[in-house]
Write an enzyme that holds these catalytic residues in place. Structure first.
Site, mmCIF file in Angstrom:
data_model
loop_
_atom_site.group_PDB
_atom_site.id
_atom_site.type_symbol
_atom_site.label_atom_id
_atom_site.label_comp_id
_atom_site.label_asym_id
_atom_site.label_seq_id
_atom_site.Cartn_x
_atom_site.Cartn_y
_atom_site.Cartn_z
ATOM 1 N N SER A 1 -43.375 -34.813 41.669
ATOM 2 C CA SER A 1 -42.819 -35.311 43.069
ATOM 3 C C SER A 1 -41.575 -34.916 43.535
ATOM 4 O O SER A 1 -41.052 -34.996 44.538
ATOM 5 C CB SER A 1 -42.942 -37.138 43.022
ATOM 6 N N GLU B 1 0.792 -1.181 0.013
ATOM 7 C CA GLU B 1 0.064 0.008 0.077
ATOM 8 C C GLU B 1 0.927 1.396 -0.023
ATOM 9 O O GLU B 1 0.367 2.199 -0.711
ATOM 10 C CB GLU B 1 -0.898 -0.056 1.137
#
Length: 826
Positions: free
Chosen positions: A489, A87
């Protein structure tokens, strides 16, 4: 002539000054509209939130932009060199604009004028930061001039490394990734420190146009661009020629990282963590805040829990027969193409989708779903397998018009084109019942029955494992935390704990006989499972045998307001209606709540807050949440001066007497040793727990614990319906608990439950609850609080009722006392 030249020279100077003034005025006007570059000093880009298991394994990532911010010092020189070469090789030498590069670009564009080629840019890294952060992407001269002005100003305000750092963390790389760290993970599933020269060069090639250099759609173009970057690295002296040629000789070798969850079998857990983070901090914090979340999940225990629950669901489901194929496809052409379009369960990789190619009395010929390449394209290979009729097993019973019918041939069960699940398993049952060596394929189907399971540290509330169903890919509904079911239960221990906390003892006797209770204009007549009753029984016997009639009498004797208070105190419900029917667990709650409530009994009566998260840190590493808030004075001592060892101070609320907690634990140990979960006694470890079965067998529960681990689960259809006669908590849920515990406790030394100081162990008769005589074969050791003990006289709670029948085996004097009424005193 000289005068004429001077005249034109003067005009030129004037015109030049006018143009310069105009340009200066134009640039000055543009400069007024330039954004404030000082915002870069406060730059906080959207960063990925990462969720980890307790051992550090990555569970999931959440982000709108997949980015991990890295300071420039953490980025290897090799990676920085690749981007500089691609770049802006003069980045560390120019003042923000590379005039040499600008002139070169202008000349190149003039030469290419009219050729149709795209114009060459000359933007420096600084200019790209200015554009990406502060300006639009419009391709205009006005924007370009603003970009240059900003670049000059930024170079004066920030060091080069800071600008380069912003660039490397902001740019888009494709595949949903932003920043070089995110790109390294997205493309190669690596950290930036692990990237090779070739990999770093390819990533550096991408900012120019990620879609133009896609690794699978434009592979040749991507390699060409990558190789150009490598050549630039060699030219700029970052890499020697030999290393450069070696890097160029490699392929792209891209290995995309999967999105979403990463830890196998942790999908339900991860999704619950995601919802909690949104609830705490909002979506923006989750998807942009860069949080680091350390969860409580134990990956090894999670695998065991997943397998145990899946095995239990499969076992129940296969006994109900084969329901039919997943789908039907056309196999007249290349069957692999339509089969590949059928979505398989990604979180059950043991199972494979297959299409029936032929079916007859001998068995099935099937084609396995073809695998996809990294690029997403199908592999050309087509693999076929066979399943003989002898291995069809359970699948030969199939559902026809709602009835379970035994098929005469595999061809009666499936047809060519049917898509089904298959699994390759070890061994084959021989004639002697032993497993033979080798592998075979069997038919599978996704269970219609559902269930959820939780494992928790009872002392801290840390959720160690969570299974929300058979497959998250099939159903994301978490049955461990989101499904509200009747506990049946398994709710009874809270009633018995309330009784023990309020004057009753494990040896208190309650009448187990038919009872009618008027509720408004109706009469409620509860029954025991199986319909029988046992007459006067101790509280221990009542919970061991899960006696409904005893529980109703006990709750009625105490008052349902007290029962509701304890249920809320344990966290079973936020608000429980004090209706007598709720004493049998008819209110709805979740597995997570039940396991949390049982943990209170396991840890000696202290309240706990269940948590999936240990710690949350923000993007800067600051801890913003910590689950463990216990204090520890002296833990950070700088030196040893013979001071006492530091202790963790637990400030959690005591919601149950520790002695009561031990009594109810001891009673639930009897459930395992002699009661409805006796199958667990084979494990050989101290375990307390309780089974639960709701009306019409719509839900089957088991919740239990050791001194250091609490586990609970249920099975039931998502739309509750009867599971069939005999589908009890002891028959369905307890075996799953057993399989899980057998693996988790393997190689661990058994640890007994701690007995609180001051408690007295007294031998009592298990039937009468009174002190046992020497040599009494029915004696059992029972724990009593100080000042309490076995009754000196025989008292039956509910004994003032007129009993219509007396259970055989009880002493005539006890039977006479019940029949004569008068409070049941004998």
């Amino acid at each position: 002539m000289i005068r004429l030249i001077g005249y034109f020279f003067g005009i030129g100077i004037v015109l030049g000054l006018v143009v310069a003034a105009g340009v200066g005025l134009y640039v000055g006007n543009l400069a007024k509209d330039i954004p404030d570059y000082e915002v870069l000093a406060r730059y906080e880009p959207p960063v990925t939130t990462r969720v980890h298991a307790s051992d550090g394994s990555l569970m999931g990532e959440f982000a709108r932009e997949r980015r991990l911010y890295l300071p420039i010092q953490a980025i290897p020189d090799r990676v920085k060199a690749a981007f500089l070469s691609a770049e802006d090789k003069n980045f560390y030498n120019h003042p923000g604009v590379d005039f040499t590069g600008l002139v070169r670009a202008v000349v190149t564009n003039l030469q290419n004028a009219g050729s149709g080629r795209r114009q060459v840019g000359a933007s420096t890294i600084t200019q790209q930061v200015a554009k990406n952060f502060l300006l639009s992407s419009d391709q205009t001269y006005e924007r370009k001039i603003k970009e240059m002005i900003l670049s000059f100003r930024m170079e004066q305000a920030y060091p080069k490394d800071r600008i380069f750092e912003l660039y490397l963390n902001e740019i888009f790389f494709g595949l949903g990734s932003y920043g070089v760290a995110g790109a390294a993970l997205a493309y190669y599933d690596k950290s930036v420190n692990e990237l090779t020269v070739a990999e770093a060069a390819y990533l550096a090639a991408l900012p120019k146009g990620p879609s133009n250099y896609h690794p699978f759609r434009h592979t040749d173009r991507a390699i060409e661009r990558r190789n150009w970057v490598i050549d630039q690295m060699v030219e700029n002296g970052y890499v020697d020629a030999e290393e450069g040629e070696k890097a160029k000789a490699t392929g792209l070798d891209v290995n995309p990282r999967r999105r979403g969850g990463y830890l196998f079998a942790g999908e339900y857990f991860t999704e619950d963590v995601r919802r909690e983070l949104i609830s705490r901090y909002g979506e923006d914090a989750l998807y942009e805040g860069g949080l680091s979340v350390r969860t409580t999940l134990d990956p090894e225990m999670q695998l065991v829990a997943r397998k145990a629950l899946q095995n239990g669901l499969i076992k129940y489901d296969t006994l109900r027969g084969f329901r039919g194929p997943v789908e039907q496809i056309d196999i007249s052409g290349d069957w692999g193409v339509p089969l590949a379009e059928v979505k398989a369960m990604s979180d059950v990789p043991e199972w494979k989708l297959a299409v029936v190619l032929a079916a007859d009395a001998e068995g099935l010929e099937l084609g396995l779903q073809p695998e996809r390449q990294t690029s997403g394209e199908l592999k050309e290979e087509r693999r076929t397998i066979s399943i003989p009729a002898s291995d069809m097993g359970w699948a030969m019973r199939h559902i026809v018009d709602g009835r379970n019918v035994r098929a005469n041939s595999p061809a009666d069960v499936v047809q060519p084109g049917d898509v089904i699940y298959v699994e390759e398993v070890e061994g084959k049952a021989g004639e002697d019942g032993e497993e033979a060596a080798g592998k075979r394929w069997i038919v599978r189907q996704v269970p219609e029955i559902g269930g959820g399971m939780i494992a928790m540290d009872p002392h801290t509330g840390r959720v160690l494992a969570m299974v929300g169903g058979f497959s998250f890919a099939k159903s994301e509904f978490n049955r461990a935390t989101q499904a509200y079911r009747q506990p049946g239960s398994s709710f009874k221990p809270f009633i018995y704990a309330a009784a023990l906390d309020n004057g009753y003892t494990p040896a208190s006797v309650v009448l187990d006989a038919p009872i009618s209770i008027r509720i408004g204009n109706d009469v409620w007549e509860p029954k025991n499972y199986g319909g029988k009753s046992a007459g006067p029984s101790t509280l221990r016997a009542g919970i061991e045998r899960s006696r409904n009639l005893m529980t109703v009498r006990l709750a009625n004797d105490m008052g349902m307001n007290l029962v509701a208070e304890y249920a809320e105190r344990f966290g079973v419900y936020d608000k429980m209606a004090p209706h007598i029917a709720n004493s049998l667990g008819s209110g709805e709650t979740t597995v997570l709540r039940m396991v949390s409530a049982y943990s209170v009994m396991a840890n000696g009566g202290r309240s706990i807050k269940p948590s999936l998260i240990d710690r949350i840190q923000d993007r800067y590493g600051k801890t913003v949440f910590r689950h463990d808030d216990r204090g520890c004075e002296g833990c950070n001592a700088t030196s040893w001066l013979d001071q006492p060892e530091p202790e963790l101070v637990d400030n959690s609320e005591q919601v149950l007497d520790p002695m009561t907690a031990y009594q109810i634990t001891s009673m639930m140990q009897g459930v395992v040793q002699r009661g409805t979960a006796v199958t667990l006694s084979e494990l050989g470890y101290p375990i307390a727990g309780k089974t639960g079965t709701t009306n019409d067998e719509k839900d089957a529960w088991f919740v239990g614990y050791t001194p250091d681990l609490a586990v609970g689960l249920y099975m039931g259809y998502d739309n509750p319906r009867p599971m069939g006669k005999g589908s009890t908590g002891g028959g369905l849920a307890a075996p799953i608990f057993k399989e899980f515990m057998a693996e988790v406790l393997k190689d661990k030394r058994p640890v007994d439950f701690r007995v609180p100081e001051g408690m007295t162990q007294i031998a009592v008769n298990r039937k009468t609850g009174m002190r046992a005589s020497p040599g009494d074969p029915g004696a059992i050791m029972e724990a009593f609080k100080p000042g309490t003990g076995p009754a000196d006289t025989y008292w039956v709670i509910g004994g003032d009722e007129i009993a219509e029948s007396v259970t055989p085996g009880w002493s005539p004097r006890a039977s006479e006392a019940i029949q004569t009424g008068g409070g049941g005193l004998y």
